[in-house]
Scaffold this motif. Structure first.
Motif, PDB file in Angstrom:
ATOM      1  N   ASP A   1      35.166   2.019 107.263  1.00 41.28           N
ATOM      2  CA  ASP A   1      33.714   1.860 107.382  1.00 41.28           C
ATOM      3  C   ASP A   1      33.250   1.551 108.797  1.00 41.28           C
ATOM      4  O   ASP A   1      32.219   2.024 109.230  1.00 41.28           O
ATOM      5  N   GLU A   2      33.991   0.726 109.496  1.00 44.07           N
ATOM      6  CA  GLU A   2      33.562   0.323 110.831  1.00 44.07           C
ATOM      7  C   GLU A   2      34.490   0.861 111.906  1.00 44.07           C
ATOM      8  O   GLU A   2      34.673   0.237 112.948  1.00 44.07           O
ATOM      9  N   GLY A   3      35.101   2.010 111.629  1.00 42.23           N
ATOM     10  CA  GLY A   3      35.970   2.628 112.613  1.00 42.23           C
ATOM     11  C   GLY A   3      37.265   1.886 112.857  1.00 42.23           C
ATOM     12  O   GLY A   3      37.903   2.076 113.882  1.00 42.23           O
ATOM     13  N   GLU A   4      37.669   1.021 111.903  1.00 40.03           N
ATOM     14  CA  GLU A   4      38.874   0.221 112.121  1.00 40.03           C
ATOM     15  C   GLU A   4      40.156   1.003 111.931  1.00 40.03           C
ATOM     16  O   GLU A   4      41.221   0.505 112.180  1.00 40.03           O
ATOM     17  N   GLY A   5      40.052   2.226 111.475  1.00 38.14           N
ATOM     18  CA  GLY A   5      41.255   3.022 111.329  1.00 38.14           C
ATOM     19  C   GLY A   5      41.109   4.081 110.274  1.00 38.14           C
ATOM     20  O   GLY A   5      40.014   4.380 109.801  1.00 38.14           O
ATOM     21  N   VAL A   6      42.251   4.639 109.926  1.00 37.34           N
ATOM     22  CA  VAL A   6      42.319   5.685 108.923  1.00 37.34           C
ATOM     23  C   VAL A   6      42.866   5.078 107.639  1.00 37.34           C
ATOM     24  O   VAL A   6      43.884   4.383 107.656  1.00 37.34           O
ATOM     25  N   LEU A   7      42.172   5.319 106.555  1.00 35.41           N
ATOM     26  CA  LEU A   7      42.573   4.794 105.256  1.00 35.41           C
ATOM     27  C   LEU A   7      43.161   5.925 104.434  1.00 35.41           C
ATOM     28  O   LEU A   7      42.505   6.939 104.209  1.00 35.41           O
ATOM     29  N   ILE A   8      44.405   5.736 104.004  1.00 33.96           N
ATOM     30  CA  ILE A   8      45.073   6.707 103.141  1.00 33.96           C
ATOM     31  C   ILE A   8      45.101   6.096 101.749  1.00 33.96           C
ATOM     32  O   ILE A   8      45.843   5.149 101.489  1.00 33.96           O
ATOM     33  N   PHE A   9      44.266   6.618 100.874  1.00 36.94           N
ATOM     34  CA  PHE A   9      44.226   6.148  99.492  1.00 36.94           C
ATOM     35  C   PHE A   9      45.247   6.947  98.701  1.00 36.94           C
ATOM     36  O   PHE A   9      45.182   8.182  98.674  1.00 36.94           O
ATOM     37  N   ALA A  10      46.204   6.254  98.098  1.00 34.91           N
ATOM     38  CA  ALA A  10      47.247   6.895  97.298  1.00 34.91           C
ATOM     39  C   ALA A  10      47.033   6.493  95.841  1.00 34.91           C
ATOM     40  O   ALA A  10      47.195   5.324  95.494  1.00 34.91           O
ATOM     41  N   THR A  11      46.642   7.447  95.011  1.00 35.93           N
ATOM     42  CA  THR A  11      46.441   7.172  93.594  1.00 35.93           C
ATOM     43  C   THR A  11      47.765   7.416  92.890  1.00 35.93           C
ATOM     44  O   THR A  11      48.249   8.554  92.820  1.00 35.93           O
ATOM     45  N   VAL A  12      48.364   6.309  92.416  1.00 31.56           N
ATOM     46  CA  VAL A  12      49.742   6.320  91.928  1.00 31.56           C
ATOM     47  C   VAL A  12      49.797   5.754  90.513  1.00 31.56           C
ATOM     48  O   VAL A  12      49.116   4.780  90.198  1.00 31.56           O
ATOM     49  N   ASP A  13      50.659   6.327  89.685  1.00 32.61           N
ATOM     50  CA  ASP A  13      50.826   5.860  88.310  1.00 32.61           C
ATOM     51  C   ASP A  13      51.886   4.751  88.279  1.00 32.61           C
ATOM     52  O   ASP A  13      53.045   4.996  87.942  1.00 32.61           O
ATOM     53  N   VAL A  14      51.485   3.541  88.695  1.00 31.41           N
ATOM     54  CA  VAL A  14      52.380   2.378  88.703  1.00 31.41           C
ATOM     55  C   VAL A  14      51.623   1.163  88.174  1.00 31.41           C
ATOM     56  O   VAL A  14      50.401   1.087  88.272  1.00 31.41           O
ATOM     57  N   ASP A  15      52.378   0.223  87.596  1.00 30.49           N
ATOM     58  CA  ASP A  15      51.774  -1.036  87.161  1.00 30.49           C
ATOM     59  C   ASP A  15      51.387  -1.890  88.358  1.00 30.49           C
ATOM     60  O   ASP A  15      50.340  -2.516  88.379  1.00 30.49           O
ATOM     61  N   ASP A  16      52.276  -1.920  89.355  1.00 30.07           N
ATOM     62  CA  ASP A  16      52.087  -2.807  90.499  1.00 30.07           C
ATOM     63  C   ASP A  16      51.941  -1.991  91.783  1.00 30.07           C
ATOM     64  O   ASP A  16      52.933  -1.493  92.320  1.00 30.07           O
ATOM     65  N   PRO A  17      50.730  -1.844  92.317  1.00 31.65           N
ATOM     66  CA  PRO A  17      50.527  -1.079  93.540  1.00 31.65           C
ATOM     67  C   PRO A  17      51.297  -1.629  94.740  1.00 31.65           C
ATOM     68  O   PRO A  17      51.547  -0.904  95.698  1.00 31.65           O
ATOM     69  N   ASP A  18      51.686  -2.891  94.672  1.00 34.35           N
ATOM     70  CA  ASP A  18      52.467  -3.460  95.780  1.00 34.35           C
ATOM     71  C   ASP A  18      53.791  -2.742  95.973  1.00 34.35           C
ATOM     72  O   ASP A  18      54.364  -2.768  97.058  1.00 34.35           O
TER      73      ASP A  18
END
Length: 109
Positions: free
Chosen positions: A38-55
């Motif tokens: 949003d504020e030019g802080e970088g590139v965001l790679i959103f990964a939509t993954v079929d997992v219980d724990d995104p960590d």
């Protein structure tokens, strides 16, 4: 760091592709979207993954993300997101367990 984020810059494009490939190797079927922060802080790679724990996804890529950020000056961030189906299943499981008892506000004094 890059002052103006250019998603077509070859080094950045290569870094995005590398991270997407690494995630896809471990989590086939992952879908991606890439955006500027949003504020030019970088590139965001959103990964939509079929997992219980995104960590789990973060654990997989964190060392490489830090190398890209600190050693190569590329402002990339990976944000794992559960699939809508996984989110719905988790919500249904929570409902099946029943809600936890709550303490009425009047009991708090």
């Amino acid at each position: 760091m890059i002052d103006t984020i250019d998603l077509n810059e070859p080094r950045l494009r290569d870094a995005i592709a590398e991270l997407q490939s690494l995630i896809s190797q471990h989590y086939p079927g992952t879908t991606f979207s890439v955006d500027r922060g949003d504020e030019g802080e970088g590139v965001l790679i959103f990964a939509t993954v079929d997992v219980d724990d995104p960590d789990e996804v973060v654990d997989l890529v964190i060392d490489r993300v830090l190398d890209l950020q600190l050693e190569e000056g590329l402002p990339v961030h990976v944000i794992p997101v559960r699939t809508p189906e996984r989110q719905a299943a988790m919500l249904a499981a929570r409902r099946a367990r029943g809600s936890r008892p709550t303490v009425p506000l009047s009991a708090l004094g």
